[in-house]
Design a protein around this motif. Sequence first.
Motif, mmCIF file in Angstrom:
data_model
loop_
_atom_site.group_PDB
_atom_site.id
_atom_site.type_symbol
_atom_site.label_atom_id
_atom_site.label_comp_id
_atom_site.label_asym_id
_atom_site.label_seq_id
_atom_site.Cartn_x
_atom_site.Cartn_y
_atom_site.Cartn_z
ATOM 1 N N ILE A 57 0.846 -1.189 0.000
ATOM 2 C CA ILE A 57 0.000 0.000 0.000
ATOM 3 C C ILE A 57 0.884 1.243 0.000
ATOM 4 C CG2 ILE A 57 -1.867 1.222 1.151
ATOM 5 C CD1 ILE A 57 -2.559 -1.568 0.097
ATOM 6 N N THR A 58 0.744 2.054 -1.028
ATOM 7 C CA THR A 58 1.510 3.288 -1.134
ATOM 8 C C THR A 58 0.684 4.470 -0.635
ATOM 9 O OG1 THR A 58 0.726 3.803 -3.370
ATOM 10 C CG2 THR A 58 2.632 2.325 -3.184
ATOM 11 N N GLU A 59 1.353 5.608 -0.516
ATOM 12 C CA GLU A 59 0.664 6.835 -0.114
ATOM 13 C C GLU A 59 -0.428 7.186 -1.109
ATOM 14 O OE1 GLU A 59 0.204 9.917 2.698
ATOM 15 O OE2 GLU A 59 1.622 8.248 2.730
ATOM 16 N N HIS A 60 -0.137 6.965 -2.390
ATOM 17 C CA HIS A 60 -1.132 7.249 -3.425
ATOM 18 C C HIS A 60 -2.334 6.315 -3.298
ATOM 19 C CE1 HIS A 60 -2.608 8.910 -7.165
ATOM 20 N NE2 HIS A 60 -2.745 7.688 -7.676
ATOM 21 N N ASP A 61 -2.095 5.065 -2.911
ATOM 22 C CA ASP A 61 -3.199 4.127 -2.699
ATOM 23 C C ASP A 61 -4.096 4.595 -1.560
ATOM 24 O OD1 ASP A 61 -2.246 2.448 -4.706
ATOM 25 O OD2 ASP A 61 -1.041 1.255 -3.306
ATOM 26 N N VAL A 62 -3.481 5.082 -0.487
ATOM 27 C CA VAL A 62 -4.259 5.582 0.650
ATOM 28 C C VAL A 62 -5.133 6.755 0.211
ATOM 29 C CG1 VAL A 62 -4.133 6.682 2.919
ATOM 30 C CG2 VAL A 62 -2.604 4.776 2.362
ATOM 31 N N GLU A 63 -4.572 7.645 -0.603
ATOM 32 C CA GLU A 63 -5.345 8.780 -1.113
ATOM 33 C C GLU A 63 -6.525 8.295 -1.947
ATOM 34 O OE1 GLU A 63 -2.553 11.128 -3.245
ATOM 35 O OE2 GLU A 63 -1.480 11.808 -1.448
ATOM 36 N N ASN A 64 -6.313 7.249 -2.735
ATOM 37 C CA ASN A 64 -7.410 6.700 -3.538
ATOM 38 C C ASN A 64 -8.492 6.087 -2.648
ATOM 39 O OD1 ASN A 64 -6.607 7.379 -6.144
ATOM 40 N ND2 ASN A 64 -5.353 5.536 -6.382
ATOM 41 N N VAL A 65 -8.088 5.398 -1.582
ATOM 42 C CA VAL A 65 -9.060 4.820 -0.663
ATOM 43 C C VAL A 65 -9.919 5.922 -0.035
ATOM 44 C CG1 VAL A 65 -9.354 3.578 1.517
ATOM 45 C CG2 VAL A 65 -7.678 2.773 -0.166
ATOM 46 N N VAL A 66 -9.274 7.008 0.374
ATOM 47 C CA VAL A 66 -10.004 8.138 0.961
ATOM 48 C C VAL A 66 -10.978 8.722 -0.061
ATOM 49 C CG1 VAL A 66 -9.765 10.477 1.879
ATOM 50 C CG2 VAL A 66 -8.188 8.681 2.616
#
Length: 341
Positions: A166-175
């Motif tokens: 899980i990357t930072e960009h993935d976390v942003e997509n989840v949000v």
Amino acid sequence: MAVFLDDFRLRERFRGEVKEVQRRKYSLLHGVSNLFILDTSESMDGEGFIQMKEAYLSMIEERMTYIGLFTIRARVILISDGRPTTLDDSDSKCDQHTEGDHSLLGSIAYESRGGKLLNPPEARAFAKYSLCMMIAAEIIGEVPSTSCSIDDVKNILLSSGPQCDITEHDVENVVEILNNRRAYEMFVYRNDDHLEHEVYSERNESLLAPGTRVRRGPNWHYRNQDSNGPGTVTGHWHREGWIYVEWDTGMRFPYEYVNDSHQENVIIPCDEPRILRRENIAVGCLVKRGPDWKWGDQDGGEGNIGAVYRVKEDAVYVRWSNGIKSNYRFGYGGKYDLAVW
């Protein structure tokens, strides 16, 4: 299934590739379709075509289907520089545009339901979108139904152990998915009148009334649509004997309700209160008159309690115990007709 729109030769080539996929018994033809529209106009020659090819190949590696409680619809993926071809365009290839027209492409994405505007380097990250959907579906019951933050998601992921992929960009997509969860509902509503008719109408007094708190029943067979938590009846669907439920996650689904025979129902009433996280008010809350009440005895008299069955910006829709339904200010113009009980 990806559809490659181009000239006759490319279409024939694509048909051959699909047959090869079928021969190898891959499962790419199951799930939701992706329609690829590839811009092969002259302005895309050279570097533009290379970027388009790389983005396309990155995306077709990903297979989309229904994920958890989210409905993933067929996607139209346009790969283009956004520069319209005109009759005055020269055949010369000396003037190559490596930057796209973000104004045009952005307007297309904005007008789309859940549309996104991506640069070429983001194509591979977009191909991981189903992973982000899976994460969002798993944790939706643990985050606020509105204004979910990056810290909310990170804290939940950290509490569940290391997340190596899980990357930072993935976390942003989840949000982004969690804050735009209504884009992944089962049905699409044309306008507010259509939504009111389908989700919030009260049609049959023998069914559970809007505002009733509910949980899954003994005949439940809808997997994790409820995120294993309580919800609230919002209205009666157009199909006879069906009710609409908004779960505390904010996701809405219709269910059949068989009178009061609880052993046969997929939904049963419960007495669980709505627990607020970051929300000031939410569907399922009980309310009473607030400091700015000016609506006489609509509520049946001072001290009576109503149930919230819809929240729309600064307006709250309530059904009172006397059966009267109306909407009230909750922050609109700084006024509060209601107070949470």
